[in-house]
Design an enzyme around this catalytic site. Structure first.
Site, PDB file in Angstrom:
ATOM      1  N   SER A 294       0.856  -1.190   0.000  1.00  0.00           N
ATOM      2  CA  SER A 294       0.000   0.000   0.000  1.00  0.00           C
ATOM      3  C   SER A 294       0.891   1.240   0.000  1.00  0.00           C
ATOM      4  O   SER A 294       1.700   1.429   0.924  1.00  0.00           O
ATOM      5  CB  SER A 294      -0.883   0.000   1.244  1.00  0.00           C
ATOM      6  OG  SER A 294      -1.363   1.304   1.481  1.00  0.00           O
TER       7      SER A 294
ATOM      8  N   HIS B 293      -1.633  -1.182  -4.005  1.00  0.00           N
ATOM      9  CA  HIS B 293      -2.856  -0.819  -3.281  1.00  0.00           C
ATOM     10  C   HIS B 293      -2.881   0.696  -3.064  1.00  0.00           C
ATOM     11  O   HIS B 293      -1.938   1.267  -2.508  1.00  0.00           O
ATOM     12  CB  HIS B 293      -2.853  -1.568  -1.951  1.00  0.00           C
ATOM     13  CG  HIS B 293      -4.088  -1.410  -1.132  1.00  0.00           C
ATOM     14  ND1 HIS B 293      -5.198  -2.191  -1.297  1.00  0.00           N
ATOM     15  CD2 HIS B 293      -4.383  -0.558  -0.106  1.00  0.00           C
ATOM     16  CE1 HIS B 293      -6.127  -1.839  -0.418  1.00  0.00           C
ATOM     17  NE2 HIS B 293      -5.658  -0.851   0.316  1.00  0.00           N
TER      18      HIS B 293
ATOM     19  N   ASP C  88      -4.938   3.789  -1.354  1.00  0.00           N
ATOM     20  CA  ASP C  88      -5.948   4.141  -0.352  1.00  0.00           C
ATOM     21  C   ASP C  88      -6.476   5.548  -0.591  1.00  0.00           C
ATOM     22  O   ASP C  88      -5.780   6.523  -0.309  1.00  0.00           O
ATOM     23  CB  ASP C  88      -5.325   4.071   1.048  1.00  0.00           C
ATOM     24  CG  ASP C  88      -5.028   2.642   1.462  1.00  0.00           C
ATOM     25  OD1 ASP C  88      -5.957   1.821   1.443  1.00  0.00           O
ATOM     26  OD2 ASP C  88      -3.866   2.353   1.808  1.00  0.00           O
TER      27      ASP C  88
ATOM     28  N   MET D 249      -8.877   8.413   0.571  1.00  0.00           N
ATOM     29  CA  MET D 249      -9.610   8.809   1.792  1.00  0.00           C
ATOM     30  C   MET D 249     -10.128  10.235   1.652  1.00  0.00           C
ATOM     31  O   MET D 249      -9.409  11.098   1.146  1.00  0.00           O
ATOM     32  CB  MET D 249      -8.681   8.740   3.000  1.00  0.00           C
ATOM     33  CG  MET D 249      -8.013   7.396   3.196  1.00  0.00           C
ATOM     34  SD  MET D 249      -6.896   7.473   4.600  1.00  0.00           S
ATOM     35  CE  MET D 249      -6.201   5.818   4.568  1.00  0.00           C
TER      36      MET D 249
ATOM     37  N   HIS E  49      -8.769   1.347  -3.258  1.00  0.00           N
ATOM     38  CA  HIS E  49      -9.559   1.140  -2.033  1.00  0.00           C
ATOM     39  C   HIS E  49     -10.221   2.467  -1.686  1.00  0.00           C
ATOM     40  O   HIS E  49      -9.565   3.394  -1.221  1.00  0.00           O
ATOM     41  CB  HIS E  49      -8.606   0.654  -0.927  1.00  0.00           C
ATOM     42  CG  HIS E  49      -9.260   0.422   0.385  1.00  0.00           C
ATOM     43  ND1 HIS E  49      -8.548   0.171   1.545  1.00  0.00           N
ATOM     44  CD2 HIS E  49     -10.567   0.385   0.767  1.00  0.00           C
ATOM     45  CE1 HIS E  49      -9.375  -0.003   2.556  1.00  0.00           C
ATOM     46  NE2 HIS E  49     -10.605   0.129   2.105  1.00  0.00           N
TER      47      HIS E  49
ATOM     48  N   MET F  42     -12.141   4.737   0.497  1.00  0.00           N
ATOM     49  CA  MET F  42     -12.640   5.009   1.847  1.00  0.00           C
ATOM     50  C   MET F  42     -13.274   6.383   1.802  1.00  0.00           C
ATOM     51  O   MET F  42     -12.766   7.360   2.366  1.00  0.00           O
ATOM     52  CB  MET F  42     -11.478   4.943   2.846  1.00  0.00           C
ATOM     53  CG  MET F  42     -11.091   3.514   3.193  1.00  0.00           C
ATOM     54  SD  MET F  42      -9.452   3.415   3.932  1.00  0.00           S
ATOM     55  CE  MET F  42      -8.453   3.468   2.470  1.00  0.00           C
TER      56      MET F  42
ATOM     57  N   MET G 152     -10.969  -5.400   6.948  1.00  0.00           N
ATOM     58  CA  MET G 152     -10.079  -4.423   7.567  1.00  0.00           C
ATOM     59  C   MET G 152      -9.682  -4.981   8.935  1.00  0.00           C
ATOM     60  O   MET G 152     -10.544  -5.345   9.736  1.00  0.00           O
ATOM     61  CB  MET G 152     -10.788  -3.080   7.759  1.00  0.00           C
ATOM     62  CG  MET G 152     -11.003  -2.281   6.487  1.00  0.00           C
ATOM     63  SD  MET G 152      -9.507  -1.915   5.521  1.00  0.00           S
ATOM     64  CE  MET G 152      -8.429  -1.152   6.727  1.00  0.00           C
TER      65      MET G 152
ATOM     66  N   GLY H  25      -2.159   4.491   8.222  1.00  0.00           N
ATOM     67  CA  GLY H  25      -1.194   3.392   8.157  1.00  0.00           C
ATOM     68  C   GLY H  25      -0.537   3.228   9.516  1.00  0.00           C
ATOM     69  O   GLY H  25      -0.674   4.081  10.400  1.00  0.00           O
TER      70      GLY H  25
ATOM     71  N   ASP I  83      -6.238  -6.099   5.372  1.00  0.00           N
ATOM     72  CA  ASP I  83      -5.581  -4.801   5.279  1.00  0.00           C
ATOM     73  C   ASP I  83      -5.503  -4.167   6.666  1.00  0.00           C
ATOM     74  O   ASP I  83      -6.524  -3.942   7.312  1.00  0.00           O
ATOM     75  CB  ASP I  83      -6.426  -3.930   4.328  1.00  0.00           C
ATOM     76  CG  ASP I  83      -5.804  -2.582   4.024  1.00  0.00           C
ATOM     77  OD1 ASP I  83      -4.647  -2.369   4.389  1.00  0.00           O
ATOM     78  OD2 ASP I  83      -6.494  -1.752   3.390  1.00  0.00           O
ATOM     79  N   GLY I  84      -4.286  -3.926   7.114  1.00  0.00           N
ATOM     80  CA  GLY I  84      -4.097  -3.220   8.377  1.00  0.00           C
ATOM     81  C   GLY I  84      -3.250  -3.982   9.374  1.00  0.00           C
ATOM     82  O   GLY I  84      -3.641  -5.063   9.832  1.00  0.00           O
TER      83      GLY I  84
HETATM   84  C1  DX5 Z   1      -5.780   1.850   6.209  1.00  0.00           C
HETATM   85  C2  DX5 Z   1      -5.531   1.484   4.774  1.00  0.00           C
HETATM   86  C3  DX5 Z   1      -4.416   0.536   4.589  1.00  0.00           C
HETATM   87  C4  DX5 Z   1      -3.087   1.031   5.084  1.00  0.00           C
HETATM   88  C5  DX5 Z   1      -2.494  -0.100   5.819  1.00  0.00           C
HETATM   89  O1  DX5 Z   1      -6.947   2.563   6.312  1.00  0.00           O
HETATM   90  O2  DX5 Z   1      -6.683   0.921   4.177  1.00  0.00           O
HETATM   91  O3  DX5 Z   1      -4.313   0.079   3.254  1.00  0.00           O
HETATM   92  O4  DX5 Z   1      -2.215   1.441   4.077  1.00  0.00           O
HETATM   93  O5  DX5 Z   1      -1.359   0.323   6.452  1.00  0.00           O
HETATM   94  P1  DX5 Z   1      -0.550  -0.644   7.395  1.00  0.00           P
HETATM   95  O6  DX5 Z   1      -0.167  -1.838   6.586  1.00  0.00           O
HETATM   96  O7  DX5 Z   1       0.623   0.199   7.797  1.00  0.00           O
HETATM   97  O8  DX5 Z   1      -1.437  -0.991   8.547  1.00  0.00           O
HETATM   98 ZN    ZN Z   2      -6.361   0.002   2.150  1.00  0.00          ZN
END
Ligand code: DX5
Ligand code: ZN
Length: 218
Positions: free
Chosen positions: A7, A31, A33, A35, A64, A66, A135, A142, A173-174
């Site tokens: 990601s 990936h 993200d 947001m 992804h 969000m 999730m 992250g 993810d996470g």
């Molecule tokens: C969080 C994201 C993830 C994020 C994960 O909301 O959807 O994709 O990048 O980060 P890590 O792997 O550091 O938890």
């Molecule tokens: Zn994500």
């Protein structure tokens, strides 16, 4: 086969080209993200970055979303080069319509569940999706810690998918990294998304290589 998807949320965006080069040949997809500061408390990036990534990599791009009411932007992200679009069940009033719209555009549709959203919310949509994302942290940032009770949720979803004999991917993810990747995969995940676990590692490339080997031997 377990797939690995870095990601870029945790990548150094000033050096994105170099960051991408470090992981490209060892990754199954990238990936992204997106947001909006409403669905999640953070604002990340959007269209311009997906466009740049598409121009600079042949890897599949997983977007992804969000964001509130993601249907508004699905077509744009597909036109910019997304290979799959991931929407949250919590953000879609008409989830079936959202999923069908994504598939009509010729890309894969994934549905995502926040940690507190029960698997029962997948009951009716499961036959229509290419994959489910669990999730394993509350989305938005992250570098958070994997929520331990999510391990059992992964197992339950794997059972649900097997019982129905569906051919869909289970993504997580996470908070995933070298320390728990194996356990997460053993629980039933077959697509591991990793931000800080890869890009904040001392050596992202070597970390990914070790992860690849880990799953190759099985
Ligand atoms: C969080 C994201 C993830 C994020 C994960 O909301 O959807 O994709 O990048 O980060 P890590 O792997 O550091 O938890
Ligand atoms: Zn994500």
């Amino acid at each position: 086969m377990v797939k690995l998807s870095p990601s870029i949320l945790s990548a150094n965006l000033m050096r994105l080209e170099d960051e991408l080069k470090k992981v490209e040949d060892l990754s199954d997809s990238i990936h992204v993200d997106v947001m909006d500061g409403l669905f999640v408390p953070n604002i990340s990036f959007g269209m311009p970055l997906v466009k740049l990534l598409r121009e600079n990599t042949t890897l599949p791009i997983d977007v992804h979303l969000m964001i509130v009411d993601p249907d508004r932007y699905v077509k744009t992200f597909v036109e910019l080069g997304a290979n799959s679009v991931w929407v949250h069940v919590e953000a879609c009033t008409h989830l079936h319509r959202s999923v069908e719209n994504i598939k009509k555009l010729g890309v894969q549709a994934f549905v995502c569940l926040n940690p507190a959203t029960p698997l029962s919310s997948l009951e009716e949509i499961l036959p229509y999706v290419d994959g489910v994302l669990l999730m394993t942290v509350n989305p938005g940032f992250g570098g958070q810690r994997f929520i331990p009770t999510m391990m059992e949720k992964i197992r339950k979803l794997r059972r649900m998918v097997s019982e129905r004999e569906l051919d869909i991917r289970i993504a997580v993810d996470g908070g995933i990294g070298e320390s728990n990747a194996k356990e997460v995969a053993k629980a039933g995940a077959d697509l591991l998304i990793m931000g800080s676990g890869v890009f904040n590692a001392d050596n992202p490339r070597e970390t990914l290589k070790r992860l690849r080997l880990l799953f190759h031997r099985e």
